[in-house]
Design an enzyme around this catalytic site. Sequence first.
Site, mmCIF file in Angstrom:
data_model
loop_
_atom_site.group_PDB
_atom_site.id
_atom_site.type_symbol
_atom_site.label_atom_id
_atom_site.label_comp_id
_atom_site.label_asym_id
_atom_site.label_seq_id
_atom_site.Cartn_x
_atom_site.Cartn_y
_atom_site.Cartn_z
ATOM 1 N N TYR A 56 0.957 -1.402 -0.092
ATOM 2 C CA TYR A 56 0.054 -0.182 0.094
ATOM 3 C C TYR A 56 0.979 1.242 -0.062
ATOM 4 O O TYR A 56 0.514 2.269 -0.801
ATOM 5 C CB TYR A 56 -1.120 -0.055 1.257
ATOM 6 C CG TYR A 56 -1.535 1.416 1.437
ATOM 7 C CD1 TYR A 56 -2.729 1.832 0.500
ATOM 8 C CD2 TYR A 56 -1.215 2.258 2.675
ATOM 9 C CE1 TYR A 56 -3.296 2.911 0.881
ATOM 10 C CE2 TYR A 56 -1.824 3.599 2.895
ATOM 11 C CZ TYR A 56 -2.866 3.804 1.749
ATOM 12 O OH TYR A 56 -3.379 5.128 2.146
ATOM 13 N N GLN A 161 -16.454 6.500 1.283
ATOM 14 C CA GLN A 161 -15.111 6.409 0.373
ATOM 15 C C GLN A 161 -15.622 5.084 -0.235
ATOM 16 O O GLN A 161 -15.572 3.853 0.274
ATOM 17 C CB GLN A 161 -14.062 6.506 1.324
ATOM 18 C CG GLN A 161 -12.668 6.002 0.661
ATOM 19 C CD GLN A 161 -11.467 5.964 1.089
ATOM 20 O OE1 GLN A 161 -11.288 4.930 2.089
ATOM 21 N NE2 GLN A 161 -10.702 6.916 1.550
ATOM 22 N N LYS A 163 -13.924 2.347 -2.760
ATOM 23 C CA LYS A 163 -12.489 1.908 -3.349
ATOM 24 C C LYS A 163 -12.628 1.396 -4.836
ATOM 25 O O LYS A 163 -13.549 0.756 -5.083
ATOM 26 C CB LYS A 163 -11.918 0.936 -2.222
ATOM 27 C CG LYS A 163 -11.816 1.388 -1.051
ATOM 28 C CD LYS A 163 -10.411 2.231 -0.893
ATOM 29 C CE LYS A 163 -10.103 2.267 0.478
ATOM 30 N NZ LYS A 163 -8.698 3.314 0.630
ATOM 31 N N ASP A 193 -11.948 6.526 -4.438
ATOM 32 C CA ASP A 193 -10.685 6.686 -4.112
ATOM 33 C C ASP A 193 -9.948 5.654 -4.764
ATOM 34 O O ASP A 193 -10.214 4.347 -4.609
ATOM 35 C CB ASP A 193 -10.474 6.251 -2.512
ATOM 36 C CG ASP A 193 -9.202 6.078 -1.985
ATOM 37 O OD1 ASP A 193 -8.254 6.426 -2.614
ATOM 38 O OD2 ASP A 193 -9.010 5.665 -0.814
ATOM 39 N N GLU A 218 -9.854 11.083 -4.785
ATOM 40 C CA GLU A 218 -9.052 10.983 -3.786
ATOM 41 C C GLU A 218 -7.677 10.097 -4.390
ATOM 42 O O GLU A 218 -7.981 8.816 -4.710
ATOM 43 C CB GLU A 218 -9.413 10.263 -2.356
ATOM 44 C CG GLU A 218 -8.438 10.155 -1.239
ATOM 45 C CD GLU A 218 -9.015 9.622 -0.151
ATOM 46 O OE1 GLU A 218 -8.343 9.169 0.868
ATOM 47 O OE2 GLU A 218 -10.277 9.746 -0.102
ATOM 48 N N ASP A 241 -3.808 11.634 -1.034
ATOM 49 C CA ASP A 241 -3.804 10.879 0.202
ATOM 50 C C ASP A 241 -2.007 10.176 0.123
ATOM 51 O O ASP A 241 -1.371 11.011 0.823
ATOM 52 C CB ASP A 241 -4.691 9.676 0.078
ATOM 53 C CG ASP A 241 -4.804 8.657 1.371
ATOM 54 O OD1 ASP A 241 -3.959 8.758 2.027
ATOM 55 O OD2 ASP A 241 -5.731 7.968 1.368
ATOM 56 N N LYS A 265 -3.067 10.486 7.082
ATOM 57 C CA LYS A 265 -2.893 9.810 8.148
ATOM 58 C C LYS A 265 -1.692 10.157 8.964
ATOM 59 O O LYS A 265 -1.063 10.531 8.570
ATOM 60 C CB LYS A 265 -2.467 8.104 7.501
ATOM 61 C CG LYS A 265 -3.595 7.685 6.691
ATOM 62 C CD LYS A 265 -3.039 6.429 5.921
ATOM 63 C CE LYS A 265 -4.478 5.934 5.235
ATOM 64 N NZ LYS A 265 -5.224 6.893 4.119
ATOM 65 N N ALA A 294 -3.470 4.146 8.572
ATOM 66 C CA ALA A 294 -3.709 3.086 7.775
ATOM 67 C C ALA A 294 -4.508 2.057 8.234
ATOM 68 O O ALA A 294 -5.413 1.168 7.492
ATOM 69 C CB ALA A 294 -2.084 2.487 7.219
ATOM 70 N N TRP A 320 -11.332 7.966 9.549
ATOM 71 C CA TRP A 320 -11.420 6.635 9.234
ATOM 72 C C TRP A 320 -10.560 5.670 10.215
ATOM 73 O O TRP A 320 -9.626 5.765 10.505
ATOM 74 C CB TRP A 320 -10.922 6.270 7.942
ATOM 75 C CG TRP A 320 -11.345 4.685 7.487
ATOM 76 C CD1 TRP A 320 -12.176 4.553 7.072
ATOM 77 C CD2 TRP A 320 -10.380 3.565 7.557
ATOM 78 N NE1 TRP A 320 -12.297 2.836 6.673
ATOM 79 C CE2 TRP A 320 -10.841 2.701 7.093
ATOM 80 C CE3 TRP A 320 -9.134 3.529 8.149
ATOM 81 C CZ2 TRP A 320 -10.577 1.418 7.305
ATOM 82 C CZ3 TRP A 320 -8.553 2.301 8.245
ATOM 83 C CH2 TRP A 320 -9.377 1.186 7.716
#
EC number: 5.1.1.22
Length: 367
Positions: A56, A161, A163, A193, A218, A241, A265, A294, A320
């Site tokens: 990631y 959000q 994905k 996102d 995003e 992000d 984050k 994360a 989140w």
Amino acid sequence: MKIAEIQLFQHDLPVVNGPYRIASGDVWSLTTTIVKIIAEDGTIGWGETCPVGPTYAEAHAGGALAALEVLASGLAGAEALPLPLHTRMDSLLCGHNYAKSALDIAVHDLWGKRLGVPVHELLGGALTDSVSSYYSLGVMEPDEAARQALEKQREGYSRLQVKLGARPIEIDIEAIRKVWEAVRGTGIALAADGNRGWTTRDALRFSRECPDIPFVMEQPCNSFEDLEAIRPLCHHALYMDEDGTSLNTVITAAATSLVDGFGMKVSRIGGLQHMRAFRDFCAARNLPHTCDDAWGGDIVSAACTHIASTVLPRLMEGAWLAQPYVAEHYDAENGVRIEGGRIRVPQGPGLGLTIDPERFGPPLFSA
């Protein structure tokens, strides 16, 4: 107050109803790294960092432990205060914000306990007693995404959000359209996102074919340069992000009007000390943002909630947390919970958690 000892632990967090699917891959279980700082007077502070696997971002569980071993070895006797701590950490190890974040959180927890105040007071003071959360729909079939979107809206979430990425762009377009059809008229906000999973070509097509849907895009593409390329051609607001890896990057992105907001984050930027500076910069530039991490358990969730409570409500896009995907709480009574789409801000000293010192077994490393 000085640091007497630092202990490091690791703990497995299986994903509830896994996998959690994002553009970079499927997540079934993650290893979180826990920091325990013991001060000279015996006060304990807890910290945590939990990368979402090794693909990631430039972070992984093995790297977190290795970096924290280097840092812990040089911090015995150091001042247990955020600014001196960061100065010392930077003299010991270049980069590795995600590892430094765990120590930063632990020091904030320690000082809150020592002073008898919640961490949000150390960060300037809470502006609310509960923080809005948002729900992240993993990469899934369009009909299922629409079903879950409506379900989460009914549970009380005010932002979703969605994905996307790592599949034909036509399916992503279908997914966002079906989600919008399901929640249209409810007032819920949407973020599309891509998690760096689109080419610039596909990102532009996605925006051009959905001009009627009010979402923010995003981190659709992989790099800062990709965002620069698509920015003037997008029909939607653009959020950064994964590329927001430092205060310097954030300042550059805002100063050049590259983005309209951030998904940020705590671990990526290096902890609550840097997150506080990020918060104030965004307030000065009138830029909305999230306060996330994360992954992780109650420790990092509490840290995100504390800093989120200090953000101007009109700029707060939500916090989140991985909590819906984590089966256990480190503190059964005070663990951080999302209820009705909101998170109660902890009011106890420090992070507001009471964790059994033996909760994570014997330390893997101690210095």
